[in-house]
Enzyme design. Structure first.
Site, PDB file in Angstrom:
ATOM      1  N   SER A 188       0.844  -1.226   0.028  1.00  0.00           N
ATOM      2  CA  SER A 188      -0.133   0.099   0.132  1.00  0.00           C
ATOM      3  C   SER A 188       0.915   1.219  -0.006  1.00  0.00           C
ATOM      4  CB  SER A 188      -0.986  -0.021   1.534  1.00  0.00           C
ATOM      5  OG  SER A 188      -1.505   1.302   1.427  1.00  0.00           O
ATOM      6  N   TYR A 216      -1.373   0.548  10.540  1.00  0.00           N
ATOM      7  CA  TYR A 216      -1.637  -0.014   9.440  1.00  0.00           C
ATOM      8  C   TYR A 216      -0.515   0.341   8.315  1.00  0.00           C
ATOM      9  CZ  TYR A 216      -3.500  -1.030   4.605  1.00  0.00           C
ATOM     10  OH  TYR A 216      -3.464  -1.639   3.292  1.00  0.00           O
TER      11      TYR A 216
END
Length: 340
Positions: A188, A216
């Site tokens: 990501s 995250y």
């Protein structure tokens, strides 16, 4: 304002732009790309073994389906075995020209290290090559506070990095059975928001310091850094020809966080999100951009910009060592695998 503060401000702007470009403007920078369904349209992947984790929904589902339709032997590695079998049955009915799809389902729960080891043991017993490993399964829990798994590890780091690293390491013998194999880690652009704090992977952080988005991003940053070290160590061994690629699929509307209540205008559908993953797993041109066996690709199917932290060799080694310690694997584990 001193030079350090000014440098940090500049970096914040660069980081913000990188994230903005790869999310809000992603449809603009990928307008020229073909649809996902055409990437493997004229390819025959018969004889290739492909493992896709988290393949019952989202990016993993579309990735597994496209590989199966192209003739690959696809292993759907997932928690929900029933759902995976139902999907496999549907895909087999959809197959064209009498093609018989080669799909199987194997249980894998990244929350459990024992499940990861059991999966790897079952696979090892087959003594077959693994051509492509797609580490797609992940966790993004932005609604709750700091949570730890039964193993005492912060949940994002556990699922997105540590358990995935364990699976990858245990499958190395199978990846080495073929002259050229690939490890694809679905990552990501959020890794730009991450920080390297291994001391908090398995110990509680002050609540006021904890941030779900950063947790995250940090797990994805560790994900990249570990893969970079692995690629470097493998490339130092001339007999190891495993290509390691981390890829940002874009901002995708999936159920990673329990489902997006409303799809935002700039978001990809799950099948569009699978495009860069499939491209990195199959394109010959990817090998041209490897540096010491590693490459990071963006949702535009082109090399992307890494966080400066991911470029720091010493910090990457710190992540590697902490991961190996948590997994209770010897420092020379990799050498033993390569020598066996």
């Amino acid at each position: 304002m001193d030079w350090k503060t000014e440098l940090m401000n500049i970096w914040e702007l660069v980081r913000s732009w990188e994230i903005l470009k790869e999310t809000v403007f992603q449809k603009l920078i990928t307008y020229y790309l073909p649809p996902t369904s055409s990437l493997l349209q004229f390819k025959d992947l018969s004889g290739l073994y492909v493992i896709v984790t988290g393949s019952t929904s989202g990016i993993g589902l579309h990735t597994a389906k496209e590989f199966a339709m192209a003739g690959a032997h696809v292993v759907m590695a997932c928690r929900n075995v029933k759902a995976a079998k139902e999907l496999a049955s549907i895909w087999k009915e959809e197959a064209h020209n009498g093609r018989v799809l080669n799909i199987e389902v194997m249980e894998l729960d990244l929350i459990s290290f024992s499940s990861v080891r059991s999966f790897a043991d079952q696979w090892k017993q087959r003594e077959v090559p693994l051509h492509i490993l797609i580490n797609n399964a992940g966790l993004c829990n932005l609604e709750d506070g700091q949570k730890f798994t039964y193993g005492g590890i912060e949940q994002h780091i556990h699922v997105n990095h540590v358990a995935t690293a364990l699976l990858t390491l245990l499958l190395l013998p199978s990846l080495l059975r073929t002259p050229s194999s690939r490890i694809i880690n679905v990552n990501s652009v959020g890794h730009h928001c991450g920080v390297v704090e291994p001391q908090y992977w398995n110990s509680k952080m002050e609540d006021k310091r904890f941030n779900c988005v950063r947790a995250y991003g940090s797990s994805k940053l560790a994900h990249i850094m570990f893969l970079k070290v692995l690629a470097s160590k493998l490339s130092d061994q001339h007999k190891a020809s495993i290509q390691c690629i981390a890829v940002h699929p874009g901002a995708v509307c999936t159920n990673l966080n329990g489902g997006t209540k409303q799809k935002l205008f700039f978001m990809f559908d799950a099948d569009q999100g699978a495009r860069s993953t499939i491209y990195c797993a199959t394109s010959d041109s990817v090998a041209e951009n490897l540096i010491k066996g590693f490459a990071y690709y963006s949702c535009s199917c082109k090399p992307g910009k890494l966080s400066p932290q991911a470029e720091d060799v010493d910090t990457c080694l710190e992540v590697w060592q902490k991961t190996m310690a948590i997994l209770e694997l010897k420092e020379d584990y990799l050498s033993e695998v390569l020598d066996s």
